[in-house]
Design a protein around this motif. Structure first.
Motif, PDB file in Angstrom:
ATOM      1  N   SER A 197     -48.700  40.965 -20.104  1.00 30.53           N
ATOM      2  CA  SER A 197     -49.933  40.169 -19.991  1.00 30.53           C
ATOM      3  C   SER A 197     -49.623  38.679 -20.080  1.00 30.53           C
ATOM      4  O   SER A 197     -50.273  37.863 -19.443  1.00 30.53           O
ATOM      5  CB  SER A 197     -50.950  40.581 -21.055  1.00 30.53           C
ATOM      6  OG  SER A 197     -50.456  40.335 -22.348  1.00 30.53           O
ATOM      7  N   GLN A 198     -48.591  38.341 -20.838  1.00 29.94           N
ATOM      8  CA  GLN A 198     -48.185  36.942 -20.960  1.00 29.94           C
ATOM      9  C   GLN A 198     -47.701  36.410 -19.601  1.00 29.94           C
ATOM     10  O   GLN A 198     -48.003  35.270 -19.231  1.00 29.94           O
ATOM     11  CB  GLN A 198     -47.082  36.834 -22.010  1.00 29.94           C
ATOM     12  CG  GLN A 198     -46.774  35.433 -22.439  1.00 29.94           C
ATOM     13  CD  GLN A 198     -45.771  35.423 -23.585  1.00 29.94           C
ATOM     14  OE1 GLN A 198     -44.971  36.342 -23.732  1.00 29.94           O
ATOM     15  NE2 GLN A 198     -45.825  34.386 -24.385  1.00 29.94           N
ATOM     16  N   LEU A 199     -46.985  37.236 -18.844  1.00 30.63           N
ATOM     17  CA  LEU A 199     -46.526  36.824 -17.515  1.00 30.63           C
ATOM     18  C   LEU A 199     -47.704  36.572 -16.572  1.00 30.63           C
ATOM     19  O   LEU A 199     -47.719  35.580 -15.853  1.00 30.63           O
ATOM     20  CB  LEU A 199     -45.626  37.900 -16.903  1.00 30.63           C
ATOM     21  CG  LEU A 199     -44.164  37.848 -17.256  1.00 30.63           C
ATOM     22  CD1 LEU A 199     -43.424  38.998 -16.603  1.00 30.63           C
ATOM     23  CD2 LEU A 199     -43.550  36.533 -16.864  1.00 30.63           C
ATOM     24  N   LEU A 234     -43.132  41.465 -13.555  1.00 26.54           N
ATOM     25  CA  LEU A 234     -44.308  41.088 -12.786  1.00 26.54           C
ATOM     26  C   LEU A 234     -44.671  42.171 -11.779  1.00 26.54           C
ATOM     27  O   LEU A 234     -45.838  42.543 -11.649  1.00 26.54           O
ATOM     28  CB  LEU A 234     -44.064  39.750 -12.089  1.00 26.54           C
ATOM     29  CG  LEU A 234     -45.258  39.085 -11.448  1.00 26.54           C
ATOM     30  CD1 LEU A 234     -46.363  38.826 -12.468  1.00 26.54           C
ATOM     31  CD2 LEU A 234     -44.838  37.774 -10.806  1.00 26.54           C
ATOM     32  N   GLN A 235     -43.669  42.691 -11.089  1.00 25.15           N
ATOM     33  CA  GLN A 235     -43.915  43.757 -10.123  1.00 25.15           C
ATOM     34  C   GLN A 235     -44.501  44.994 -10.811  1.00 25.15           C
ATOM     35  O   GLN A 235     -45.481  45.581 -10.348  1.00 25.15           O
ATOM     36  CB  GLN A 235     -42.622  44.112  -9.388  1.00 25.15           C
ATOM     37  CG  GLN A 235     -42.828  45.141  -8.298  1.00 25.15           C
ATOM     38  CD  GLN A 235     -41.543  45.425  -7.537  1.00 25.15           C
ATOM     39  OE1 GLN A 235     -40.445  45.156  -8.016  1.00 25.15           O
ATOM     40  NE2 GLN A 235     -41.680  45.993  -6.361  1.00 25.15           N
ATOM     41  N   ALA A 236     -43.934  45.382 -11.942  1.00 27.12           N
ATOM     42  CA  ALA A 236     -44.439  46.541 -12.685  1.00 27.12           C
ATOM     43  C   ALA A 236     -45.857  46.291 -13.191  1.00 27.12           C
ATOM     44  O   ALA A 236     -46.715  47.176 -13.138  1.00 27.12           O
ATOM     45  CB  ALA A 236     -43.509  46.846 -13.857  1.00 27.12           C
ATOM     46  N   THR A 237     -46.109  45.078 -13.651  1.00 31.15           N
ATOM     47  CA  THR A 237     -47.436  44.731 -14.170  1.00 31.15           C
ATOM     48  C   THR A 237     -48.482  44.768 -13.071  1.00 31.15           C
ATOM     49  O   THR A 237     -49.585  45.292 -13.268  1.00 31.15           O
ATOM     50  CB  THR A 237     -47.404  43.337 -14.831  1.00 31.15           C
ATOM     51  OG1 THR A 237     -46.408  43.339 -15.849  1.00 31.15           O
ATOM     52  CG2 THR A 237     -48.739  42.982 -15.427  1.00 31.15           C
ATOM     53  N   LEU A 238     -48.165  44.228 -11.910  1.00 29.25           N
ATOM     54  CA  LEU A 238     -49.122  44.233 -10.803  1.00 29.25           C
ATOM     55  C   LEU A 238     -49.424  45.661 -10.356  1.00 29.25           C
ATOM     56  O   LEU A 238     -50.575  45.989 -10.046  1.00 29.25           O
ATOM     57  CB  LEU A 238     -48.587  43.385  -9.646  1.00 29.25           C
ATOM     58  CG  LEU A 238     -48.529  41.883  -9.916  1.00 29.25           C
ATOM     59  CD1 LEU A 238     -47.869  41.155  -8.745  1.00 29.25           C
ATOM     60  CD2 LEU A 238     -49.906  41.316 -10.195  1.00 29.25           C
TER      61      LEU A 238
END
Length: 186
Positions: free
Chosen positions: A144-146, A175-179
């Motif tokens: 979430s910080q990213l 970032l890729q995993a988070t998206l």
């Protein structure tokens, strides 16, 4: 700041812009429009669309300058992120031309820039209202910080890596995993 001799130091320039000093905005436009226009042109490859998007960018800079945080980077870096994100949004949406919001327009004359903002009492999109903050609370803090740094504060991946003291490759992977996780949650 530009390497040219400047009548403003960056902190003074930002203060003047926040006070809606049109002379400071004119200086900003004169010194940065070419550079920001080139950055947009590299993405959209269309001169007419570049001009339209550049106008959108300067409207966004004028209206969102309160979001700029000098502690997180230089003004130029923030403006470049605004330009890049505006161009990428136009490309992603598939629109041949991104139009300026009818309530905000820039008018250029020989010596001044006038900003017409008729949006005095309209509601802006609030990320809390659309549920993004709620989704971010469900993510691991490092993820979430990213999202907060890159998408809500305009950091580049390298700037986020520097801020978090992690390799840029780790930023890209997270970032890729988070998206992907956010897409599944929506």
């Amino acid at each position: 700041m530009s390497r040219r001799t400047s009548p403003f130091i960056e902190a003074d320039l930002v203060a003047r812009l926040l006070q809606r000093d049109e002379r400071a905005f004119l200086w900003l436009y004169q010194h940065y429009s070419l550079s920001l226009g080139r950055a947009i042109q590299l993405l959209v490859h269309n001169e007419e669309q570049t001009r339209d998007l550049l106008q959108d960018v300067f409207v966004k800079i004028w209206t969102n300058l309160g979001r700029y945080d000098a502690g997180k980077g230089r003004l130029y870096t923030w403006m470049l992120n605004v330009a890049r994100n505006t161009a990428l949004d136009a490309l992603r949406s598939g629109k041949a031309k991104k139009r300026v919001d009818a309530t905000q327009m820039l008018f250029f004359t020989e010596n001044t820039i006038q900003i017409i903002d008729q949006q005095c009492h309209t509601n802006a999109i609030n990320i809390d209202t659309i549920g993004l903050r709620t989704l971010l609370t469900k993510l691991p803090p490092s993820h979430s910080q990213l999202i907060d740094l890159i998408y809500l504060n305009g950091y580049t991946q390298q700037e986020a890596a520097d801020e978090l003291k992690i390799p840029v490759g780790t930023v890209k992977t997270r970032l890729q995993a988070t998206l992907q996780e956010l897409r599944r949650a929506m």
